[in-house]
Design a protein around this motif. Structure first.
Motif, PDB file in Angstrom:
ATOM      1  N   UNK A  77      30.136  49.158  43.107  1.00 34.48           N
ATOM      2  CA  UNK A  77      29.109  48.220  43.374  1.00 34.48           C
ATOM      3  C   UNK A  77      29.824  46.856  43.501  1.00 34.48           C
ATOM      4  N   UNK A  78      30.654  46.555  42.540  1.00 34.21           N
ATOM      5  CA  UNK A  78      31.178  45.061  42.554  1.00 34.21           C
ATOM      6  C   UNK A  78      32.591  44.893  43.596  1.00 34.21           C
ATOM      7  N   UNK A  79      33.527  45.936  43.389  1.00 35.59           N
ATOM      8  CA  UNK A  79      34.740  45.623  44.368  1.00 35.59           C
ATOM      9  C   UNK A  79      34.901  46.582  45.494  1.00 35.59           C
ATOM     10  N   UNK A  80      34.083  47.496  45.518  1.00 36.79           N
ATOM     11  CA  UNK A  80      34.125  48.320  46.840  1.00 36.79           C
ATOM     12  C   UNK A  80      34.848  49.669  46.896  1.00 36.79           C
ATOM     13  N   UNK A  81      34.919  50.393  47.621  1.00 37.85           N
ATOM     14  CA  UNK A  81      35.468  51.761  47.856  1.00 37.85           C
ATOM     15  C   UNK A  81      37.027  51.688  47.579  1.00 37.85           C
ATOM     16  N   UNK A  82      37.786  50.644  48.083  1.00 37.41           N
ATOM     17  CA  UNK A  82      39.282  50.891  47.938  1.00 37.41           C
ATOM     18  C   UNK A  82      39.679  50.790  46.372  1.00 37.41           C
ATOM     19  N   UNK A  83      39.176  49.903  45.702  1.00 37.85           N
ATOM     20  CA  UNK A  83      39.448  49.673  44.336  1.00 37.85           C
ATOM     21  C   UNK A  83      38.801  51.004  43.496  1.00 37.85           C
ATOM     22  N   UNK A  84      37.712  51.251  43.681  1.00 40.50           N
ATOM     23  CA  UNK A  84      36.997  52.366  43.311  1.00 40.50           C
ATOM     24  C   UNK A  84      37.865  53.969  43.489  1.00 40.50           C
ATOM     25  N   UNK A  85      38.157  53.946  44.742  1.00 41.60           N
ATOM     26  CA  UNK A  85      39.161  55.292  45.282  1.00 41.60           C
ATOM     27  C   UNK A  85      40.383  55.084  44.375  1.00 41.60           C
ATOM     28  N   UNK A  88      39.455  56.338  40.878  1.00 35.91           N
ATOM     29  CA  UNK A  88      39.268  57.517  40.791  1.00 35.91           C
ATOM     30  C   UNK A  88      40.298  58.641  41.139  1.00 35.91           C
ATOM     31  N   UNK A  89      41.600  58.375  41.897  1.00 31.54           N
ATOM     32  CA  UNK A  89      42.719  59.129  41.851  1.00 31.54           C
ATOM     33  C   UNK A  89      43.172  59.228  40.617  1.00 31.54           C
ATOM     34  N   UNK A  90      43.319  58.000  39.864  1.00 25.30           N
ATOM     35  CA  UNK A  90      43.880  58.306  38.437  1.00 25.30           C
ATOM     36  C   UNK A  90      43.130  58.985  37.538  1.00 25.30           C
ATOM     37  N   UNK A  91      41.691  58.906  37.747  1.00 26.88           N
ATOM     38  CA  UNK A  91      40.797  59.761  36.753  1.00 26.88           C
ATOM     39  C   UNK A  91      40.785  61.086  37.320  1.00 26.88           C
ATOM     40  N   UNK A  92      40.831  61.518  38.334  1.00 28.79           N
ATOM     41  CA  UNK A  92      41.113  62.915  38.851  1.00 28.79           C
ATOM     42  C   UNK A  92      42.689  63.404  38.345  1.00 28.79           C
TER      43      UNK A  92
END
Length: 110
Positions: A77-85, A88-92
């Protein structure tokens, strides 16, 4: 989805937390807009349900990921798909390591 999973955690409903996690990841994948990726994800989620069955109702297995789901949504919501991706890679990667460790322990105990 995330709010529902957080409510399930607060109520001690491990199955609701697990279901919320699955729905979260299904929804994230749908953002790709690819039917093919959706189909692949459904296969992955089916396999994960088998692993979750093996893990039983251990709340420690599912609940740590809820806060990270909140983080991913906030980043989207705040920083966009690139930062979230990136997050998410770290999370996964962390989830993979946790899952393999828990699965190994469950199989050796079983």
């Amino acid at each position: 989805i995330v709010d529902g999973a957080l409510a399930a955690r607060a109520d001690g409903r491990t199955s609701g937390v697990a279901q919320g996690n699955q729905e979260f990841h299904r929804t994230i994948v749908r953002l790709s807009g690819s039917r093919r990726v959706d189909v692949l994800m459904e296969s992955v989620l089916a396999e994960m349900r088998l692993v979750f069955h093996l893990m039983g109702d251990d709340p420690g297995f599912h609940t740590p990921y809820l806060d990270r789901n909140v983080e991913i949504v906030d980043l989207l919501e705040v920083q966009g798909r690139g930062v979230a991706a990136t997050a998410l890679r770290c999370y996964l990667g962390d989830a993979r390591d946790h899952l393999l460790g828990a699965l190994g322990s469950a199989l050796s105990a079983g």
